[in-house]
Design an enzyme around this catalytic site. Structure first.
Site, PDB file in Angstrom:
ATOM      1  N   CYS A 111      44.109  38.225  34.867  1.00 13.16           N
ATOM      2  CA  CYS A 111      44.008  38.195  36.340  1.00 13.16           C
ATOM      3  C   CYS A 111      42.645  38.811  36.669  1.00 13.16           C
ATOM      4  CB  CYS A 111      45.116  39.026  36.967  1.00 13.16           C
ATOM      5  SG  CYS A 111      46.749  38.670  36.294  1.00 13.16           S
ATOM      6  N   GLY A 115      36.077  40.330  39.012  1.00 14.85           N
ATOM      7  CA  GLY A 115      35.384  40.455  37.736  1.00 14.85           C
ATOM      8  C   GLY A 115      34.956  41.857  37.349  1.00 14.85           C
ATOM      9  N   LYS A 117      36.628  44.267  35.881  1.00 17.15           N
ATOM     10  CA  LYS A 117      37.011  44.622  34.502  1.00 17.15           C
ATOM     11  C   LYS A 117      36.462  43.609  33.508  1.00 17.15           C
ATOM     12  CE  LYS A 117      40.859  47.113  36.343  1.00 17.15           C
ATOM     13  NZ  LYS A 117      40.764  46.533  37.719  1.00 17.15           N
ATOM     14  N   GLU A 135      41.442  33.313  36.319  1.00 16.75           N
ATOM     15  CA  GLU A 135      41.818  33.609  37.708  1.00 16.75           C
ATOM     16  C   GLU A 135      42.509  32.379  38.277  1.00 16.75           C
ATOM     17  OE1 GLU A 135      41.967  36.125  39.987  1.00 16.75           O
ATOM     18  OE2 GLU A 135      42.745  34.537  41.264  1.00 16.75           O
ATOM     19  N   ASP A 179      45.737  42.796  34.833  1.00 14.14           N
ATOM     20  CA  ASP A 179      45.446  43.615  36.007  1.00 14.14           C
ATOM     21  C   ASP A 179      46.142  42.901  37.164  1.00 14.14           C
ATOM     22  OD1 ASP A 179      44.230  45.712  37.401  1.00 14.14           O
ATOM     23  OD2 ASP A 179      42.514  44.465  37.950  1.00 14.14           O
ATOM     24  N   CYS A 232      46.999  48.344  41.245  1.00 11.92           N
ATOM     25  CA  CYS A 232      46.406  49.323  42.167  1.00 11.92           C
ATOM     26  C   CYS A 232      47.474  49.718  43.179  1.00 11.92           C
ATOM     27  CB  CYS A 232      45.134  48.771  42.810  1.00 11.92           C
ATOM     28  SG  CYS A 232      45.401  47.280  43.742  1.00 11.92           S
TER      29      CYS A 232
END
Ligand code: SAM
Length: 460
Positions: A111, A115, A117, A135, A179, A232
Site C-alpha cells: 500500500c 511513496g 516508505k 497502489e 502500510d 496511522c
C-alpha cells in the site's frame, strides 16, 4: 473541528483516563515538520539551504526535524528529490530493518502511495535490490510513480492493482510491508478533515480490509522473510486486533523477528502480540504523529530463489537493438550493470541484478513504471525522459549541463523556457545547486522545455 466524541471515549477506555486525556490534548497541539534525506543526493541537512534543521529524528538515519515549515514547492532541492517530506514516526520502519542486511533484497510495499516508505526502502536495498511499490488507486499510483522518478535510484517497480493479483508471486519477497489504509486517527492533528471522516463503523470497515490485505501479502513472503504491518491509527481493532486475527490463521507459520531496540527517551511504547513486536507512537510521548508498527518473521529456512526466465507472454517488453543499446549506454555511468528494454515507445534501463525479476513481475501484474525511463530514440539519438535527469546513475558527460539560479529553476519547473544564453545547442541538463531538475532542448534561438507536464508546478 473538535475531536469526535466517540473517539475520545474509545481512547479513554483503551489507554485509561490519564493517558487518553494526554493523547487527546496533544492532538490539538502543532505537528512537528520533518524530512528524510536522499543519501544518494544529500549527505546532511546543511547542504540544503532552504531547510532549517532543528535536530535529528533519533530513530531514522537521514531524518531531520525542521525549525520551521518552508514552502517546499519553492525549494529546487525538493523538486530534485534531495529529500522527502516524511512524518517522523513513519520513518521508524527503517529502524526496524536496521539490523537486517538489506542490500540486494526484494521488498513488496503493498500500500505504497504517495511513496514515503517506498523511497526509504529503495535507499536501503541499493542497486542490486528491488522495491515493488503497489497502489490500488491509479491516480495515487501516478503520484507514487512521480515520487519514485524523483528519488532517482532506478530500483523500484510501481504497480497499480489489487493485493490478490500478487498470488502468482508466492514466496517471492524478502520483506513485505503493509502500510494499511486505516481510520487515520494519527492524522487528526495534521489533517483536520480526518476528524470529520472518522466513525466507529469506518474503524470496523478498515479492520476488515486490513485482514484481507494481510492474507494476500502473507503469501508473497518467502520463508525467513520479514513482515512489517503499520497504520496511522491508535485503536485496538485496527492495530493489535488485526495482528490477533492474523495469528488465528498464521501463527504456525510465524516466529518472532530479532528484538528491535528502542531508547526509552524516544517515547515509543513497545509491546508484544504473540510473535509480533509492536510499537505505538503517541504524540504526547514521541515526537511525531500517531503511528503503529509491528514486525514478525515467516518461519522456515531461506531458500535462494532460482529465477525463471520470462517468456514475455504478454509481449509488453521488447529488447533494444544493438545500436540503440549503444546510444543508451552513453547516458549512464555504469552501462555494464544495466539492461535496456523497450516498453511501448519508451526505452527503460533496469539494473541487471533484478532485470529478470522485473520482467517476470511485468507479466503478472500491471506495472506502470520500472527502473529508469531513459526516453525515446529518434534517428539514432535519445530524446531523454524527464526521469533520466533525476537518475543518480546519469552520465553527465553525455549532455551539456546548465547550472541555473533559483529564479530560473522555478521558471523551468513552471515549464517556462530558460534564457537561450544559458544553453548549449541540443539537449541541456538543468541543474540548480548542482542537482538535476530536468532537460531542455535548444535549437538555435528556440528552446523546448522537456520537463514532464505531470510534474509541472502551477502555483510557484
Ligand atoms: N505507505 C504510504 C507512504 O508511506 O507514503 C502510505 C500508504 S496509505 C497509509 C494506505 C494506502 O493504501 C492508500 O494509498 C490507499 O489508497 C491504499 N489502499 C486503499 N485500499 C486498499 C486496498 N484494498 N488494498 C491495498 N491498498 C489499499
Amino acid at each position: 473541528m473538535a475531536l469526535p466524541e466517540k473517539f475520545i471515549e474509545q481512547m479513554l477506555r483503551e489507554l485509561g483516563g490519564k493517558e487518553g486525556r494526554a493523547l487527546c490534548e496533544a492532538l490539538d497541539s502543532p505537528s512537528p515538520v520533518s524530512v528524510r534525506l536522499n543519501p544518494a543526493k544529500a549527505a546532511a541537512v546543511e547542504e540544503l539551504p532552504d531547510l532549517k534543521g532543528a535536530g535529528y529524528v533519533e530513530w531514522s538515519r537521514g531524518g531531520y526535524y525542521l525549525g520551521e515549515r518552508p514552502v517546499f514547492t519553492l525549494d529546487p532541492d525538493f523538486h530534485a528529490g534531495a529529500y522527502y517530506v516524511q512524518e517522523a514516526s513513519s520513518q521508524f520502519v527503517g529502524h526496524i530493518l536496521g539490523g537486517v542486511e538489506m542490500e540486494g533484497r526484494r521488498v513488496l510495499d503493498m500500500c505504497a502511495a504517495p511513496g514515503g516508505k517506498t523511497t526509504l526502502y529503495a535507499s536501503l536495498v541499493g542497486e542490486e535490490g528491488l522495491v515493488v511499490a503497489n497502489e490500488i488507486d491509479r491516480r495515487r499510483a501516478n503520484v507514487l510513480a512521480d515520487n519514485v522518478r524523483k528519488w532517482g535510484l532506478g530500483n523500484v517497480a510501481v504497480c497499480s492493482t489489487r493485493p490478490d493479483r500478487f498470488r502468482d508471486l508466492e514466496e517471492w519477497f524478502d520483506v513485505v510491508a503493509v502500510d494499511a489504509p486505516c481510520s487515520g486517527e494519527g492524522m487528526f492533528r495534521k489533517d483536520e478533515a480526518a476528524r470529520g471522516e472518522w466513525s466507529e463503523n469506518n474503524v470496523k470497515i478498515c479492520a476488515a480490509r486490513q485482514d484481507e490485505i494481510l492474507r494476500e501479502a502473507w503469501r508473497t513472503l518467502r520463508p525467513g522473510g520479514v513482515l512489517i504491518y503499520s497504520t496511522c491509527t491508535f485503536n485496538r481493532l485496527e492495530d493489535e486486533g488485526t495482528l490477533e486475527r492474523m495469528l488465528e490463521w498464521a501463527s504456525d507459520q510465524m516466529e518472532a523477528f530479532d528484538e528491535v531496540r528502542t531508547d526509552p527517551r524516544w517515547g515509543i511504547v513497545s509491546g508484544r502480540v504473540g510473535v509480533f513486536q509492536t510499537f505505538h507512537f503517541y504524540p504526547h510521548r514521541a515526537c511525531g504523529e500517531g503511528f503503529f508498527a509491528a514486525v514478525a518473521r515467516k518461519s522456515g529456512e531461506f531458500r535462494p530463489r532460482r529465477e525463471r526466465k520470462t517468456k514475455n507472454e504478454r509481449g509488453v517488453i521488447a529488447p533494444v537493438d544493438r545500436k540503440s543499446a549503444g546510444v543508451l549506454a552513453e547516458w549512464v555511468t555504469e552501462p555494464e550493470r544495466m539492461r535496456f528494454v523497450t516498453i511501448g515507445d519508451t526505452c527503460y534501463g533496469w539494473f541487471r541484478a533484478q532485470a529478470d525479476a522485473v520482467a517476470m513481475l511485468s507479466e503478472r501484474v500491471p506495472v506502470i513504471y520500472s527502473g529508469v525511463a531513459m526516453g525515446q530514440i529518434f534517428k539514432g539519438r535519445l530524446k531523454p525522459d524527464g526521469a533520466l535527469a533525476f537518475f543518480v546513475g546519469l552520465n553527465r558527460g553525455a549532455v551539456s549541463v546548465a547550472e541555473v539560479g533559483e529564479q530560473e529553476a522555478r521558471a523551468f519547473l513552471r515549464r517556462q523556457d530558460p534564457g537561450v544564453e544559458l544553453l548549449q545547442e541540443g539537449i541541456n541538463l538543468i541543474c540548480c545547486r548542482g542537482r538535476a531538475l530536468g532537460f531542455v532542448k535548444r535549437i538555435g534561438a528556440r528552446v523546448n522545455n522537456l520537463y514532464p507536464e505531470s510534474l509541472r508546478i502551477v502555483n510557484l
